[in-house]
Write a protein that holds these residues in place. Structure first.
Motif, PDB file in Angstrom:
ATOM      1  N   ILE A  13       1.004  -1.168  -0.138  1.00  0.00           N
ATOM      2  CA  ILE A  13      -0.017  -0.100   0.034  1.00  0.00           C
ATOM      3  C   ILE A  13       0.795   1.277  -0.051  1.00  0.00           C
ATOM      4  O   ILE A  13       0.489   2.237  -0.683  1.00  0.00           O
ATOM      5  CB  ILE A  13      -0.954  -0.022   1.176  1.00  0.00           C
ATOM      6  CG1 ILE A  13      -2.133  -1.275   0.986  1.00  0.00           C
ATOM      7  CG2 ILE A  13      -1.812   1.343   1.609  1.00  0.00           C
ATOM      8  CD1 ILE A  13      -2.905  -1.495   2.239  1.00  0.00           C
ATOM      9  N   PHE A  14       1.892   1.340   0.820  1.00  0.00           N
ATOM     10  CA  PHE A  14       2.826   2.490   0.886  1.00  0.00           C
ATOM     11  C   PHE A  14       3.540   2.464  -0.364  1.00  0.00           C
ATOM     12  O   PHE A  14       3.777   3.734  -0.890  1.00  0.00           O
ATOM     13  CB  PHE A  14       3.810   2.284   1.854  1.00  0.00           C
ATOM     14  CG  PHE A  14       3.158   2.571   3.411  1.00  0.00           C
ATOM     15  CD1 PHE A  14       2.218   3.737   3.624  1.00  0.00           C
ATOM     16  CD2 PHE A  14       3.346   1.725   4.274  1.00  0.00           C
ATOM     17  CE1 PHE A  14       1.431   3.886   4.952  1.00  0.00           C
ATOM     18  CE2 PHE A  14       2.659   1.817   5.672  1.00  0.00           C
ATOM     19  CZ  PHE A  14       2.070   2.994   5.855  1.00  0.00           C
ATOM     20  N   ALA A  15       4.005   1.488  -1.066  1.00  0.00           N
ATOM     21  CA  ALA A  15       4.698   1.676  -2.343  1.00  0.00           C
ATOM     22  C   ALA A  15       3.808   2.186  -3.246  1.00  0.00           C
ATOM     23  O   ALA A  15       4.201   2.915  -4.315  1.00  0.00           O
ATOM     24  CB  ALA A  15       5.147   0.197  -2.698  1.00  0.00           C
ATOM     25  N   GLY A  16       2.616   1.664  -3.366  1.00  0.00           N
ATOM     26  CA  GLY A  16       1.441   2.120  -4.334  1.00  0.00           C
ATOM     27  C   GLY A  16       1.223   3.593  -4.159  1.00  0.00           C
ATOM     28  O   GLY A  16       0.931   4.302  -5.242  1.00  0.00           O
ATOM     29  N   LEU A  17       1.171   3.925  -2.963  1.00  0.00           N
ATOM     30  CA  LEU A  17       0.694   5.494  -2.748  1.00  0.00           C
ATOM     31  C   LEU A  17       1.823   6.246  -3.207  1.00  0.00           C
ATOM     32  O   LEU A  17       1.565   7.672  -3.483  1.00  0.00           O
ATOM     33  CB  LEU A  17       0.377   5.630  -1.204  1.00  0.00           C
ATOM     34  CG  LEU A  17      -1.104   5.019  -0.662  1.00  0.00           C
ATOM     35  CD1 LEU A  17      -0.844   5.423   0.858  1.00  0.00           C
ATOM     36  CD2 LEU A  17      -2.083   5.983  -1.376  1.00  0.00           C
ATOM     37  N   GLY A  18       2.988   5.944  -2.881  1.00  0.00           N
ATOM     38  CA  GLY A  18       4.244   6.619  -3.318  1.00  0.00           C
ATOM     39  C   GLY A  18       4.301   6.747  -4.934  1.00  0.00           C
ATOM     40  O   GLY A  18       4.587   7.873  -5.436  1.00  0.00           O
ATOM     41  N   VAL A  19       3.936   5.685  -5.646  1.00  0.00           N
ATOM     42  CA  VAL A  19       4.072   5.725  -7.178  1.00  0.00           C
ATOM     43  C   VAL A  19       2.733   6.774  -7.491  1.00  0.00           C
ATOM     44  O   VAL A  19       3.004   7.548  -8.527  1.00  0.00           O
ATOM     45  CB  VAL A  19       3.989   4.433  -7.698  1.00  0.00           C
ATOM     46  CG1 VAL A  19       3.579   4.288  -9.059  1.00  0.00           C
ATOM     47  CG2 VAL A  19       4.945   3.513  -7.383  1.00  0.00           C
ATOM     48  N   ILE A  20       1.802   6.535  -7.038  1.00  0.00           N
ATOM     49  CA  ILE A  20       0.560   7.459  -7.201  1.00  0.00           C
ATOM     50  C   ILE A  20       1.134   9.001  -6.951  1.00  0.00           C
ATOM     51  O   ILE A  20       0.609   9.853  -8.060  1.00  0.00           O
ATOM     52  CB  ILE A  20      -0.575   7.175  -6.491  1.00  0.00           C
ATOM     53  CG1 ILE A  20      -1.155   5.893  -7.008  1.00  0.00           C
ATOM     54  CG2 ILE A  20      -1.718   8.348  -6.543  1.00  0.00           C
ATOM     55  CD1 ILE A  20      -2.191   5.256  -6.187  1.00  0.00           C
ATOM     56  N   LEU A  21       1.881   9.134  -5.632  1.00  0.00           N
ATOM     57  CA  LEU A  21       2.247  10.688  -5.497  1.00  0.00           C
ATOM     58  C   LEU A  21       3.022  11.082  -6.592  1.00  0.00           C
ATOM     59  O   LEU A  21       3.079  12.421  -7.297  1.00  0.00           O
ATOM     60  CB  LEU A  21       2.615  10.796  -4.168  1.00  0.00           C
ATOM     61  CG  LEU A  21       1.731  10.912  -3.060  1.00  0.00           C
ATOM     62  CD1 LEU A  21       2.367  10.661  -1.695  1.00  0.00           C
ATOM     63  CD2 LEU A  21       0.883  11.867  -3.198  1.00  0.00           C
TER      64      LEU A  21
END
Length: 62
Positions: A13-21
């Motif tokens: 989830i944190f990696a996905g949020l980082g890529v989205i940002l």
């Protein structure tokens, strides 16, 4: 000891949020600079590297 090396749902989830940002910030920089089609294709083809290149290039241009 093996818990240190395991990938949990929170890591994903944190990696996905980082890529989205990264995507959102790169797209806003491109939109603000009124860029052509080629930088948008770079973001789509190379998600992390393209976004980081656009963000870093924008900060070094100032």
């Amino acid at each position: 000891m093996m818990n240190i090396l395991s990938i949990t749902a929170y890591h994903i989830i944190f990696a996905g949020l980082g890529v989205i940002l990264l995507y959102v910030s790169a797209i806003t920089i491109l939109y603000k600079n009124k860029s052509g089609l080629l930088p948008y294709l770079a973001v789509l083809l190379f998600p992390v590297v393209g976004s980081l290149g656009i963000i870093i290039g924008n900060y070094t241009k100032k």
